[in-house]
Design a protein around this motif. Structure first.
Motif, PDB file in Angstrom:
ATOM      1  N   SER A 215       0.865  -1.177   0.000  1.00  0.00           N
ATOM      2  CA  SER A 215       0.000   0.000   0.000  1.00  0.00           C
ATOM      3  C   SER A 215       0.906   1.232   0.000  1.00  0.00           C
ATOM      4  O   SER A 215       2.115   1.129   0.223  1.00  0.00           O
ATOM      5  CB  SER A 215      -0.920   0.010   1.229  1.00  0.00           C
ATOM      6  OG  SER A 215      -0.153   0.085   2.412  1.00  0.00           O
ATOM      7  N   ASP A 216       0.314   2.387  -0.239  1.00  0.00           N
ATOM      8  CA  ASP A 216       1.064   3.642  -0.162  1.00  0.00           C
ATOM      9  C   ASP A 216       1.195   4.068   1.301  1.00  0.00           C
ATOM     10  O   ASP A 216       0.211   4.033   2.048  1.00  0.00           O
ATOM     11  CB  ASP A 216       0.349   4.749  -0.948  1.00  0.00           C
ATOM     12  CG  ASP A 216       0.417   4.524  -2.457  1.00  0.00           C
ATOM     13  OD1 ASP A 216       1.489   4.161  -2.935  1.00  0.00           O
ATOM     14  OD2 ASP A 216      -0.610   4.695  -3.129  1.00  0.00           O
ATOM     15  N   PHE A 217       2.382   4.472   1.696  1.00  0.00           N
ATOM     16  CA  PHE A 217       2.562   4.994   3.055  1.00  0.00           C
ATOM     17  C   PHE A 217       3.676   6.034   3.068  1.00  0.00           C
ATOM     18  O   PHE A 217       4.567   6.042   2.214  1.00  0.00           O
ATOM     19  CB  PHE A 217       2.854   3.874   4.059  1.00  0.00           C
ATOM     20  CG  PHE A 217       4.129   3.121   3.819  1.00  0.00           C
ATOM     21  CD1 PHE A 217       5.324   3.539   4.400  1.00  0.00           C
ATOM     22  CD2 PHE A 217       4.145   1.975   3.034  1.00  0.00           C
ATOM     23  CE1 PHE A 217       6.502   2.836   4.200  1.00  0.00           C
ATOM     24  CE2 PHE A 217       5.309   1.266   2.826  1.00  0.00           C
ATOM     25  CZ  PHE A 217       6.493   1.703   3.414  1.00  0.00           C
ATOM     26  N   LEU A 222       7.000   6.547   9.265  1.00  0.00           N
ATOM     27  CA  LEU A 222       7.810   5.384   9.608  1.00  0.00           C
ATOM     28  C   LEU A 222       9.114   5.814  10.272  1.00  0.00           C
ATOM     29  O   LEU A 222       9.543   5.224  11.279  1.00  0.00           O
ATOM     30  CB  LEU A 222       8.094   4.567   8.348  1.00  0.00           C
ATOM     31  CG  LEU A 222       8.992   3.335   8.505  1.00  0.00           C
ATOM     32  CD1 LEU A 222       8.430   2.384   9.548  1.00  0.00           C
ATOM     33  CD2 LEU A 222       9.149   2.626   7.168  1.00  0.00           C
ATOM     34  N   TRP A 249       6.756   9.210  -0.378  1.00  0.00           N
ATOM     35  CA  TRP A 249       5.851   8.097  -0.109  1.00  0.00           C
ATOM     36  C   TRP A 249       6.366   6.842  -0.812  1.00  0.00           C
ATOM     37  O   TRP A 249       7.018   6.923  -1.857  1.00  0.00           O
ATOM     38  CB  TRP A 249       4.437   8.412  -0.594  1.00  0.00           C
ATOM     39  CG  TRP A 249       3.714   9.396   0.289  1.00  0.00           C
ATOM     40  CD1 TRP A 249       4.044  10.702   0.494  1.00  0.00           C
ATOM     41  CD2 TRP A 249       2.554   9.149   1.075  1.00  0.00           C
ATOM     42  NE1 TRP A 249       3.166  11.292   1.368  1.00  0.00           N
ATOM     43  CE2 TRP A 249       2.236  10.357   1.738  1.00  0.00           C
ATOM     44  CE3 TRP A 249       1.754   8.038   1.284  1.00  0.00           C
ATOM     45  CZ2 TRP A 249       1.147  10.471   2.593  1.00  0.00           C
ATOM     46  CZ3 TRP A 249       0.656   8.151   2.138  1.00  0.00           C
ATOM     47  CH2 TRP A 249       0.371   9.354   2.786  1.00  0.00           C
ATOM     48  N   TYR A 251       5.429   2.662  -2.042  1.00  0.00           N
ATOM     49  CA  TYR A 251       4.404   1.646  -2.279  1.00  0.00           C
ATOM     50  C   TYR A 251       5.021   0.276  -2.000  1.00  0.00           C
ATOM     51  O   TYR A 251       5.796  -0.253  -2.795  1.00  0.00           O
ATOM     52  CB  TYR A 251       3.882   1.698  -3.713  1.00  0.00           C
ATOM     53  CG  TYR A 251       2.789   0.673  -3.982  1.00  0.00           C
ATOM     54  CD1 TYR A 251       1.500   0.868  -3.509  1.00  0.00           C
ATOM     55  CD2 TYR A 251       3.076  -0.503  -4.675  1.00  0.00           C
ATOM     56  CE1 TYR A 251       0.507  -0.075  -3.723  1.00  0.00           C
ATOM     57  CE2 TYR A 251       2.081  -1.454  -4.899  1.00  0.00           C
ATOM     58  CZ  TYR A 251       0.800  -1.225  -4.418  1.00  0.00           C
ATOM     59  OH  TYR A 251      -0.184  -2.168  -4.626  1.00  0.00           O
ATOM     60  N   ARG A 254       4.164  -2.044   4.418  1.00  0.00           N
ATOM     61  CA  ARG A 254       4.735  -1.174   5.442  1.00  0.00           C
ATOM     62  C   ARG A 254       5.377  -1.956   6.582  1.00  0.00           C
ATOM     63  O   ARG A 254       6.481  -1.639   7.016  1.00  0.00           O
ATOM     64  CB  ARG A 254       3.663  -0.241   6.016  1.00  0.00           C
ATOM     65  CG  ARG A 254       4.236   0.835   6.941  1.00  0.00           C
ATOM     66  CD  ARG A 254       3.128   1.577   7.667  1.00  0.00           C
ATOM     67  NE  ARG A 254       3.630   2.771   8.322  1.00  0.00           N
ATOM     68  CZ  ARG A 254       4.284   2.779   9.475  1.00  0.00           C
ATOM     69  NH1 ARG A 254       4.534   1.639  10.093  1.00  0.00           N
ATOM     70  NH2 ARG A 254       4.700   3.922  10.002  1.00  0.00           N
ATOM     71  N   ALA A 366      -2.631   8.153   0.366  1.00  0.00           N
ATOM     72  CA  ALA A 366      -3.109   7.013   1.150  1.00  0.00           C
ATOM     73  C   ALA A 366      -3.417   7.442   2.574  1.00  0.00           C
ATOM     74  O   ALA A 366      -3.036   8.511   3.021  1.00  0.00           O
ATOM     75  CB  ALA A 366      -2.067   5.903   1.143  1.00  0.00           C
ATOM     76  N   GLY A 368      -2.797   7.756   6.210  1.00  0.00           N
ATOM     77  CA  GLY A 368      -1.545   7.767   6.951  1.00  0.00           C
ATOM     78  C   GLY A 368      -1.580   6.821   8.130  1.00  0.00           C
ATOM     79  O   GLY A 368      -2.621   6.512   8.677  1.00  0.00           O
ATOM     80  N   HIS A 369      -0.395   6.352   8.513  1.00  0.00           N
ATOM     81  CA  HIS A 369      -0.253   5.471   9.671  1.00  0.00           C
ATOM     82  C   HIS A 369       0.135   6.328  10.857  1.00  0.00           C
ATOM     83  O   HIS A 369       1.138   7.025  10.820  1.00  0.00           O
ATOM     84  CB  HIS A 369       0.829   4.432   9.369  1.00  0.00           C
ATOM     85  CG  HIS A 369       1.000   3.424  10.459  1.00  0.00           C
ATOM     86  ND1 HIS A 369       0.318   2.229  10.474  1.00  0.00           N
ATOM     87  CD2 HIS A 369       1.772   3.434  11.572  1.00  0.00           C
ATOM     88  CE1 HIS A 369       0.675   1.532  11.536  1.00  0.00           C
ATOM     89  NE2 HIS A 369       1.551   2.238  12.215  1.00  0.00           N
TER      90      HIS A 369
END
Length: 505
Positions: A215-217, A222, A249, A251, A254, A366, A368-369
């Motif tokens: 996925s995109d992150f 991170l 970003w 892909y 993650r 995407a 976000g985390h």
């Protein structure tokens, strides 16, 4: 151009590898080559003059009449029954799968249809065997995944108990000699934990239980998590830890990328006596980015570079060789292969190393985390003020956790199941914190406990979810500001620090 004599045409059709028939508009067979008799088991003369439906199972004959009449109004070269399973029937009544191709033939004012019929029994059998083998492999992989998840959980539970009991004893025993013994015990528990984690990681990767979920992150989120986790470790060794902010970003998966970087940064700290460790991200091209882990450590001799990804291999001259088992880079190499990305290394003895991970570029839209927050304000709760509900089905872990929390001044109610937790919440709704294991008995999970209690209490109860499961299912759990997730075994200080942080959310 002269047409071929009828005898030559008939001989050519008889020599064809497939069974071939020619039928008229009424469906009567006017010609059949020798392969038709061999395939269907009828003498040649018994086939000529019969309707073509005679060569198929009776259950298909009525439907075929309508299809045949439709074809005679729109004749063209095409396969018969696209997307359907077609069957022929032999003279002895046995059925077999076939493929049929249709071609129109003009004969004056009449339209005839040539049909080439091929027995595909061997191919269908091979396809069925392949499907069965694939299903068996899937079942085997699912079994491996279930075994590894169970082993991961069950093996970590005794370590969790030991770690928490060690934390309890360090609070009760203050004599210098006892404190020294407990400190050595804590180091041994930590070493057991690191080795267990590494072996389980390798087992999961080799079994195929780990599947990438790209996925995109955002790189920056991170990086912030890595900074929070490793800055204090570097500082304890007198090392700098430089993290360059990035708006790039990526892909990829993650959690797997995070695992690679954690191993690389941990190694960099381990093999660096003085100086610093740096983490940065660069754009290689519009479709590729490069994350670099740089250190000023002891470096790797050129003749050892091709060994560094071997299991249990350690670079000569490591100042902390007793703290590792030479598995970190072996795990990294397996994940790099799984993700189909590139990892390069440049190193010079006594000057340091650069590990460069090349990854596909992502897009910045995407979800976000949310990075974990560090416990910067370790304010101890006043005794008898914070009420903790503990849900843990393992009796040893439950009792060790209860004793630790009570020694810190928490009011603790310890239960083993979601039903007990809900019953307690109904009677005592003034709960401040929830500590729950992820895997509980009878297929219950800690997330179900959290959600059920929040519904019952009509508020976002602050919760710590502890788990020995490191699968992608746990990594994909939803995060929220009132939830923290900790991997077992978690030592006493980490557990208490996380609870103090949650109290100030």
């Amino acid at each position: 151009m002269q047409s071929a004599p009828p005898e030559l045409a008939s001989s050519a059709l008889d020599a064809a590898p497939d069974a071939m028939i020619i039928i008229d508009a009424s469906g009567v067979i006017r010609f059949a080559n020798r392969q038709v008799s061999a395939l269907f088991g009828y003498p040649h003369d018994d086939i000529i003059g019969r309707r073509v439906e005679h060569l198929m199972p009776e259950r298909f004959r009525e439907r075929h009449l309508a299809h045949r009449q439709s074809y005679t109004h729109s004749v063209r070269v095409r396969p018969m029954g696209i997307g359907l399973d077609l069957f022929g029937q032999r003279a002895d009544g046995t059925e077999f799968p076939v493929e049929i191709s249709l071609s129109p033939i003009e004969d004056g004012n009449k339209v005839l249809v040539a049909a080439a019929i091929r027995d595909v029994s061997d191919r269908k059998r091979a396809e069925a065997e392949l499907i069965a083998a694939r299903r068996a492999a899937d079942r085997a992989n699912q079994g491996k995944s279930r075994f590894l998840a169970t082993a991961s959980h069950d093996l970590r539970q005794p370590l969790q108990t030991l770690s928490l009991l060690n934390g309890n004893l360090r609070r009760l025993l203050v004599e210098p000699e006892a404190a020294q013994i407990l400190a050595q015990q804590e180091m041994a528990i930590g070493a057991m934990s690191r080795l267990l984690n590494a072996l389980l990681d390798i087992s999961k990767l080799e079994s195929g239980a780990v599947k990438p979920d790209p996925s995109d992150f955002a790189v920056n989120a991170l990086f912030e998590e890595l900074r929070l986790e490793f800055a204090s470790l570097a500082d304890n060794k007198g090392l700098g830890f430089k993290v360059t902010p990035s708006d790039v970003w990526i892909y990829s998966d993650r959690s797997l990328v995070e695992q690679i970087l954690k191993n690389l940064v941990s190694n960099a700290i381990k093999y660096t006596r003085q100086g610093w460790i740096a983490l940065r991200c660069l754009c290689e091209s519009p479709s590729s980015v490069r994350i670099e882990v740089i250190d000023t450590g002891i470096g790797i001799p050129a003749d050892q570079l091709h060994h560094i990804y071997d299991e249990f291999y350690q670079v000569e001259g490591s100042p902390d060789s007793s703290e590792g088992y030479g598995l970190g880079l072996s795990i990294v190499q397996r994940i790099v292969t799984l993700l189909d990305v590139k990892l390069g290394v440049q190193s010079e003895v006594n000057k340091g190393s650069v590990f460069a991970l090349s990854l596909p570029a992502g897009h910045g839209q995407a979800v976000g985390h949310v990075p974990r927050k560090s416990a910067e304000r370790p304010v101890r709760p006043a005794p008898d003020q914070a009420h903790v509900l503990l849900v843990e089905d393992h009796a040893g872990v439950r009792e060790a956790t209860r004793m630790l929390l009570r020694s810190e001044g928490y009011q603790v109610t310890a239960v083993a199941s979601m039903a007990e937790a809900l019953a307690h919440a109904a009677k005592n709704p003034r709960l401040d914190l929830l500590v729950t294991d992820y895997h509980l008995q009878h297929g219950e999970t800690g997330m179900q406990v959290i959600e059920a209690l929040r519904r019952t209490l009509h508020r976002p109860l602050r919760a710590l979810l502890m788990t020995g499961d490191t699968s992608s299912a746990v990594n994909a759990l939803p995060r929220d500001p009132h939830l923290r997730i900790a991997s077992k075994p978690i030592n006493a200080e980490q557990l208490l620090a996380t609870l103090r942080e949650l109290q100030h959310v």
